[in-house]
Write a protein that holds these residues in place. Structure first.
Motif, PDB file in Angstrom:
ATOM      1  N   TRP A 166      -0.222   6.724  14.654  1.00 43.17           N
ATOM      2  CA  TRP A 166      -0.051   6.203  13.299  1.00 43.17           C
ATOM      3  C   TRP A 166      -0.273   4.692  13.360  1.00 43.17           C
ATOM      4  N   VAL A 167      -1.313   4.231  12.669  1.00 42.85           N
ATOM      5  CA  VAL A 167      -1.732   2.825  12.755  1.00 42.85           C
ATOM      6  C   VAL A 167      -1.668   2.214  11.352  1.00 42.85           C
ATOM      7  N   HIS A 168      -0.858   1.165  11.198  1.00 43.00           N
ATOM      8  CA  HIS A 168      -0.626   0.599   9.871  1.00 43.00           C
ATOM      9  C   HIS A 168      -0.982  -0.883   9.807  1.00 43.00           C
ATOM     10  N   THR A 169      -1.525  -1.291   8.666  1.00 46.74           N
ATOM     11  CA  THR A 169      -1.884  -2.693   8.442  1.00 46.74           C
ATOM     12  C   THR A 169      -0.788  -3.396   7.647  1.00 46.74           C
ATOM     13  N   GLY A 170      -0.597  -4.688   7.955  1.00 49.39           N
ATOM     14  CA  GLY A 170       0.337  -5.499   7.187  1.00 49.39           C
ATOM     15  C   GLY A 170      -0.207  -5.800   5.797  1.00 49.39           C
ATOM     16  N   MET A 171       0.686  -6.254   4.942  1.00 47.33           N
ATOM     17  CA  MET A 171       0.316  -6.534   3.552  1.00 47.33           C
ATOM     18  C   MET A 171      -0.371  -7.900   3.422  1.00 47.33           C
ATOM     19  N   VAL A 172      -1.178  -8.038   2.367  1.00 50.67           N
ATOM     20  CA  VAL A 172      -1.668  -9.353   1.960  1.00 50.67           C
ATOM     21  C   VAL A 172      -0.593  -9.972   1.072  1.00 50.67           C
ATOM     22  N   MET A 173      -0.199 -11.193   1.395  1.00 53.31           N
ATOM     23  CA  MET A 173       0.923 -11.843   0.723  1.00 53.31           C
ATOM     24  C   MET A 173       0.442 -13.020  -0.135  1.00 53.31           C
ATOM     25  N   MET A 174       1.123 -13.204  -1.253  1.00 52.97           N
ATOM     26  CA  MET A 174       0.967 -14.410  -2.064  1.00 52.97           C
ATOM     27  C   MET A 174       2.257 -15.192  -1.884  1.00 52.97           C
ATOM     28  N   GLY A 175       2.235 -16.173  -0.981  1.00 57.14           N
ATOM     29  CA  GLY A 175       3.479 -16.849  -0.631  1.00 57.14           C
ATOM     30  C   GLY A 175       4.376 -15.892   0.124  1.00 57.14           C
ATOM     31  N   SER A 176       5.582 -15.671  -0.396  1.00 56.87           N
ATOM     32  CA  SER A 176       6.526 -14.777   0.274  1.00 56.87           C
ATOM     33  C   SER A 176       6.539 -13.379  -0.329  1.00 56.87           C
ATOM     34  N   GLU A 177       5.659 -13.135  -1.326  1.00 59.49           N
ATOM     35  CA  GLU A 177       5.653 -11.836  -2.001  1.00 59.49           C
ATOM     36  C   GLU A 177       4.397 -11.046  -1.659  1.00 59.49           C
ATOM     37  N   LYS A 178       4.568  -9.738  -1.565  1.00 59.07           N
ATOM     38  CA  LYS A 178       3.438  -8.839  -1.380  1.00 59.07           C
ATOM     39  C   LYS A 178       2.536  -8.903  -2.593  1.00 59.07           C
ATOM     40  N   LEU A 190     -10.666  17.087   9.507  1.00 52.43           N
ATOM     41  CA  LEU A 190     -10.436  16.590  10.859  1.00 52.43           C
ATOM     42  C   LEU A 190      -9.698  17.583  11.740  1.00 52.43           C
ATOM     43  N   GLY A 191      -9.222  18.682  11.154  1.00 54.09           N
ATOM     44  CA  GLY A 191      -8.530  19.696  11.940  1.00 54.09           C
ATOM     45  C   GLY A 191      -7.016  19.580  11.848  1.00 54.09           C
ATOM     46  N   LYS A 192      -6.321  20.524  12.475  1.00 54.17           N
ATOM     47  CA  LYS A 192      -4.864  20.586  12.398  1.00 54.17           C
ATOM     48  C   LYS A 192      -4.181  19.537  13.272  1.00 54.17           C
ATOM     49  N   GLN A 193      -4.948  18.847  14.097  1.00 52.02           N
ATOM     50  CA  GLN A 193      -4.435  17.714  14.858  1.00 52.02           C
ATOM     51  C   GLN A 193      -5.573  16.717  14.999  1.00 52.02           C
ATOM     52  N   PHE A 194      -5.290  15.441  14.709  1.00 49.44           N
ATOM     53  CA  PHE A 194      -6.337  14.425  14.842  1.00 49.44           C
ATOM     54  C   PHE A 194      -5.748  13.137  15.380  1.00 49.44           C
ATOM     55  N   ASP A 195      -6.595  12.122  15.552  1.00 53.57           N
ATOM     56  CA  ASP A 195      -6.224  10.972  16.373  1.00 53.57           C
ATOM     57  C   ASP A 195      -5.486   9.868  15.627  1.00 53.57           C
ATOM     58  N   ILE A 196      -6.066   9.373  14.542  1.00 59.35           N
ATOM     59  CA  ILE A 196      -5.520   8.186  13.881  1.00 59.35           C
ATOM     60  C   ILE A 196      -5.309   8.453  12.403  1.00 59.35           C
ATOM     61  N   HIS A 197      -4.131   8.101  11.921  1.00 57.02           N
ATOM     62  CA  HIS A 197      -3.865   8.094  10.475  1.00 57.02           C
ATOM     63  C   HIS A 197      -3.508   6.665  10.111  1.00 57.02           C
ATOM     64  N   GLY A 198      -4.246   6.107   9.149  1.00 56.26           N
ATOM     65  CA  GLY A 198      -4.060   4.711   8.788  1.00 56.26           C
ATOM     66  C   GLY A 198      -3.676   4.511   7.341  1.00 56.26           C
ATOM     67  N   GLY A 199      -3.282   3.279   7.050  1.00 58.89           N
ATOM     68  CA  GLY A 199      -2.899   2.865   5.705  1.00 58.89           C
ATOM     69  C   GLY A 199      -2.023   1.629   5.812  1.00 58.89           C
ATOM     70  N   GLY A 200      -1.659   1.077   4.696  1.00 60.83           N
ATOM     71  CA  GLY A 200      -0.787  -0.090   4.687  1.00 60.83           C
ATOM     72  C   GLY A 200       0.639   0.268   5.070  1.00 60.83           C
ATOM     73  N   THR A 201       1.396  -0.732   5.523  1.00 63.39           N
ATOM     74  CA  THR A 201       2.793  -0.483   5.908  1.00 63.39           C
ATOM     75  C   THR A 201       3.628  -0.010   4.726  1.00 63.39           C
ATOM     76  N   ASP A 202       3.190  -0.297   3.496  1.00 63.15           N
ATOM     77  CA  ASP A 202       3.938   0.152   2.322  1.00 63.15           C
ATOM     78  C   ASP A 202       3.870   1.665   2.144  1.00 63.15           C
ATOM     79  N   LEU A 203       2.990   2.338   2.891  1.00 64.15           N
ATOM     80  CA  LEU A 203       2.849   3.792   2.774  1.00 64.15           C
ATOM     81  C   LEU A 203       3.684   4.561   3.807  1.00 64.15           C
TER      82      LEU A 203
END
Length: 477
Positions: free
Chosen positions: A255-267, A217-230
């Motif tokens: 920097w665009v991050h997704t929330g976790m999938v939870m089982m009750g109150s736990e990740k 993608l080059g030395k500069q790019f637009d979006i880096h994604g992943g879960g918030t745990d990263l």
């Protein structure tokens, strides 16, 4: 048309999206470490960024979507040793599971670089950091990034207290500071290794993504994604080593991050043992329902798993399929007119307003739950008004809207097939089903019905040929 805006984890603001190169979106998403089967928490990451990519494409951007495969890691080695298998076999087994999960979820990634195929580039990247004074070689032959040399460290994660930065604690004795992180891990007996100028070993986790993202993608790019745990330490470390190596700021614009999938109150995580493997979820609820379910919560928020929420999504999907079939049927029956009355124009205005609000929702930090609510209004309009007023202009507009919605949703492809190849496949499948039903009628000695099916198909150029209990068919040229 609305300007696209996204929340940037680095600035903690919703910002107007302006790509590095006009008309292009370069997006890198952290993919799986392939040491176990994918679970439904992983699936959310895959679907969210695929849907985001689809929306950019709908808006006219050319998108390059790269997602890595980490096929060498402590977890892979440990599993291989535990099961007395070759580490490459372990990685390949779970890579196949990952790729099959993407296929079922209708996720299309442009490039899947693997770590083990980029060792040369990783070594060169590390050497650059050593030469620039950002990295040092420990007596063991491991190489570490010297965090104190990068003043902006901690800005992405918001961790400004150095006491919170400690990582890889088992190697603290050979690091200058507890928070320095490994770029290269020295070889241990029984582990796979590659030769490097500073000694045998293998890449650290964080260096992999910097190398593979920048290579494609080059030395500069637009979006880096992943879960918030990263965000910490992985993305914090990626940002530090990449900006240090390239001398470019920002290395990533958003920097665009997704929330976790939870089982009750736990990740949901393997370490907690509360996971649902994707392959089991597909059998239980189907991939289309799962894909839709991932979009029912805003991507930045946690998504809480409950069977009730899945069932509600299943009902939504069934209604979506029903409205699709209704519109397709109406398109064959629609009445063409030279004039539309006032009521027709009101319905048309409602359709256009729905389209506008669909784009408004997705343009505003990719608000998929709001977009799904708008589509619900569309379905109600079809069933309550257009179904009983099948004017050509209204049906055609509804059909176009449905196709536009599905570009992002990606769950109606088999119902909206339009290319000759897709229609041919669909027709073949239907004919095969009819032939199977006719075979069963013959076995029950209901020959009148069987003959009627044969005659009706013959009128449409489908010739059936019986040989004993078996039937084949062909199209009349």
């Amino acid at each position: 048309m609305y300007e696209i805006k996204l929340y940037n984890t680095l600035t903690r603001k919703i910002e107007e999206f302006k790509p590095v190169s006009p008309g292009f979106v370069k997006m890198y998403v952290c993919g799986p470490t392939v040491y176990d089967y994918n679970h439904i928490g992983h699936g959310r990451v895959y679907v969210v960024y695929d849907a985001l990519k689809r929306y950019f494409a709908l808006r006219g951007y050319h998108v390059i979507h790269v997602m890595n495969i980490t096929d060498i890691d402590d977890k892979i080695i440990n599993r291989a040793n535990r099961e007395k298998r070759d580490w490459r076999e372990v990685a390949e087994t779970y890579t196949r599971d990952y790729l099959e999960s993407l296929r079922k979820l209708n996720v299309k990634v442009d490039l899947h670089p693997r770590v083990t195929e980029h060792i040369k580039e990783i070594i060169e990247f590390i050497q650059t950091l050593i030469d620039k004074g950002y990295a040092y070689i420990a007596p063991s032959g491991s190489v570490y990034f010297e965090v104190d040399k990068y003043p902006e460290y901690g800005e992405l994660s918001g961790r400004t207290n150095k006491e919170l930065w400690s990582q890889e604690k088992e190697f603290i004795s050979e690091k200058k500071k507890p928070y320095d992180f490994a770029l290269w891990k020295a070889w241990k007996p029984g582990e796979p290794y590659w030769e490097a100028p500073w000694g045998r070993g293998r890449p650290g986790w964080h260096i992999e993504c910097s190398v593979m993202s920048s290579r494609y993608l080059g030395k500069q790019f637009d979006i880096h994604g992943g879960g918030t745990d990263l965000i910490f330490p992985h993305h914090e470390n990626e940002r530090a080593q990449s900006e240090a190596a390239f001398g470019v700021k920002p290395w990533v614009k958003y920097w665009v991050h997704t929330g976790m999938v939870m089982m009750g109150s736990e990740k949901m995580s393997k370490s907690l043992g509360n996971i649902i493997p994707l392959r089991e979820a597909f059998k239980e609820w189907g991939p289309e329902t799962l894909r839709l379910w991932y979009l029912t919560s805003h991507y930045r928020r946690p998504l809480v798993f409950t069977e009730e929420s899945i069932k509600q999504t299943q009902k939504y999907y069934e209604r979506l399929v029903s409205v699709t079939n209704t519109i397709k049927k109406l398109s064959r029956e629609a009445v063409g007119l030279h004039r539309m009355n006032d009521e027709d124009l009101k319905i048309l205005d409602k359709l256009l307003e729905i389209r506008s609000r669909f784009h408004e929702a997705l343009s505003n930090d990719f608000n998929t739950p709001q977009a799904l609510a708008v589509i619900s209004e569309f379905m109600t309009l079809v069933f309550k008004e257009i179904q009983y007023n099948p004017k050509y202009m209204l049906v055609l507009t509804a059909y176009k809207l449905l196709r536009e919605f599905n570009i992002v949703l990606g769950v109606l492809d088999k119902y909206l097939a339009e290319t000759p190849e897709e229609l041919e496949t669909l027709l073949d499948n239907v004919i095969n089903i009819v032939v199977d039903i006719r075979r069963e009628l013959r076995e029950r000695k209901l020959y009148d019905l069987a003959d009627r099916i044969r005659a009706e198909l013959g009128k449409h150029g489908i010739i059936l040929m019986d040989r004993g209990k078996e039937t084949t068919w062909m199209r009349r040229k």
